[in-house]
Every structure is written in C-alpha cells, then in structure tokens.
Design an enzyme around this catalytic site. Structure first.
Site: not given
Lengths: 114, 207
Positions: B111, B116
C-alpha cells in the site's frame, strides 16, 4: 517539464535504503488506537470511514507526517475528524488531556506528605 | 533526502517511559467517547480481544483449502470475502482480491499511500509493510526488494505488484510446493506464512 510535487504520504517509486525487517510488538496504547478506529468504523456506528482516516493522515502535512509514528498519525487523524464531525470539541479534549496528565503524574510521583 | 527516524521504537519498559502527548491523547479520546456513549468499556475490550484473535492462520486455512479444492480456489478468485465466509471466517466489509502465483507470474502486495492490508484474514501488518522503504521501493524494484527477503525470482517470471487501497485489498495465493501430495489441509496450512500471503516469500517446503 518539472516533476509534480509529491505530498509526504505519496511514496511509491521513490528511492530509499534497505528495508528494516525488525518487528516490534504493539504497545497497549497502539492496539487501543486500532480498536477505537474499528469501533468508529463499524457498521452500527459508521462514524469514520477508512478513506477519511487516510485523508486526515494526509492533511497532517509535511514535517508532522514524517515525525509521527504510525499510530500517532492515526490518533491525530481520528481526533481531528471527531472535531470536524462535531462529536468532540477541541476545548474538552484539551481539558481531558490536562486532567489525564495530572492524574498519571500523581500516580507516578505521589505528592510528598509534609 | 533527510534520514528518517524508525517509525516504531522497539517495545520499552512502559514504567520507565514518560507518557507521550499521543498516548495521553489516546486515553483522552477513549474516555470522552465513553462519556458520550459512542462506545462502552466493554465494546473496547471486545474489540481489543478481536484484534488479538486475528492472525495469519485464518488466511493460511483459505490457501490450504484452495490448494486441495480447485472449485473453491475459483470461488476465492471471484471473491475472497465470500470464500472466507464459507469457512466460517470473518473477512470484514472491505473487498479482498486473491492474486494467484503461477510458474510465469509472481504477485506481491503493497500500500504505497498508507498501510491497507487484508488484516481481517492475516492480522495487523508488520512494521516493514508500513515502512517508507518498502512502500517506496517495491513498486520500482520488486526483484531487489524480494532478494532482501531471501526470495530469488527468476528473470523469466513476471513480477506484478498490487497497490492496495481503502476500498480494495489483495492477498497472494502462493504456488503449492512440490512433494506435498500426501499432506492434508491442516499440514498444508502450516506451509503458508504471513509473508507468503504478502508475496515477499514463497510457501515453505515441507521437511
């Protein structure tokens, strides 16, 4: 053409040194920040979205973004979003933080009996 | 470039550590949210326990099932979330896409903007996943980054890097190692580590 100016979170493709693969165990307060986010983000409360958390982190700005640790960025963003959404007021947060600091210091350094 | 400080200090003895501004802020926000009945101390405790229960074993169970059941693997490639639900796991409400390694293709996830990660199936991301160096470099020089994890990918194999977002996360289905035909699902699951599902390592070879 000049390269576009990057914001501090936009790291993809930049140069950097070797990856530090040391892993630390999460401190209790760090897990607590994670838990606060999950509670505010859950289906019943639906107070904060993950996009909003990220936007809040991005708005911390250069200098602050790099200086804070991962969960420090999260709690800073969560706090700003709760103020923005009128769930908490900045003054009450300030008062509560002062109260907690006083309480903790008294626990650690009890006033000497005279 | 300014030399950065490590993002996470190693765990200290909290008794000897002065309280930081952000630790105080965390307690203040928690107490104010209790007072306003946004959530209760019991809600917080339940959530902390849920975080502690999540780990790579859930993701590994999914991978092992996909290895032994091709129909399941196809369903998992359509929707990891519904495949996880089939096994009684809670994948959360953010869609997760499975990307499968083959002899021609190796997948790795990152990410670049934040962190994430399929945390509902693998647990909290490791520090290095959130580090500046991994986020910056893996999209540009994945082969070099994988070597730092001891993973050599042949030049004949394409490497595809998947950049996660708040609305779509990824997990890697590694290749099933050779000489595992006689192994059952629970033994196979032990060959799958967190790092394997991120794509920085390959599935373990059985002893």
């Amino acid at each position: 053409m000049k390269p576009h100016l990057r914001r501090p979170h936009d790291l993809g493709g930049l140069d950097d040194g070797p990856i530090d693969r040391n892993e630390h165990l999460h401190e209790p307060w760090e897990k607590q920040v994670d838990a606060i986010l999950r509670l505010l983000n859950d289906k019943t409360r639906n107070i904060l979205s993950i996009d909003e958390l990220r936007r809040g982190i991005e708005e911390l700005g250069p200098g602050i973004y790099e200086k804070l640790s991962y969960y420090e960025r999260w709690i800073a963003s969560i706090t700003n979003l709760l103020i923005e959404k009128n769930i908490l007021e900045i003054d009450e947060i300030g008062r509560k933080m002062a109260e907690i600091e006083r309480r903790w210091n008294e626990d650690r350094y009890p006033p000497k009996e005279s | 470039m300014v030399k950065k400080e490590p993002l996470h200090p190693h765990q200290r003895d909290l008794e000897d550590t002065p309280f930081t501004h952000y630790q105080i802020m965390t307690t203040a926000i928690t107490e104010l949210l209790f007072q306003k009945n946004i959530f209760s101390p019991d809600d917080l405790r339940a959530q902390l326990e849920a975080i502690d229960r999540k780990g790579p074993a859930d993701g590994a169970r999914l991978i092992a099932r996909a290895w032994v059941d091709p129909d399941f693997k196809e369903r998992m490639k359509t929707s990891v979330n519904s495949a996880a639900t089939e096994l009684g796991l809670d994948p959360g409400n953010i869609p997760i896409l499975a990307v499968e390694n083959t002899p021609e293709l190796h997948n790795v996830i990152v990410c670049t903007l934040c962190s994430c990660y399929p945390r509902m199936l693998i647990g909290l991301p490791p520090d290095w996943y959130k580090s500046r160096s991994y986020r910056a470099r893996v999209v540009r020089e994945p082969r070099t980054v994988l070597k730092e994890f001891g993973t050599e990918i042949s030049d004949k194999v394409e490497i595809r890097v998947h950049d996660s977002t708040a609305d779509l996360r990824y997990m890697v289905i590694p290749m099933k190692p050779d000489c595992t035909e006689s192994m059952d699902e629970s033994a196979l699951a032990k060959l799958v580590t967190r790092d394997t599902m991120i794509g920085v390592t390959l599935a373990k070879v059985p002893d």
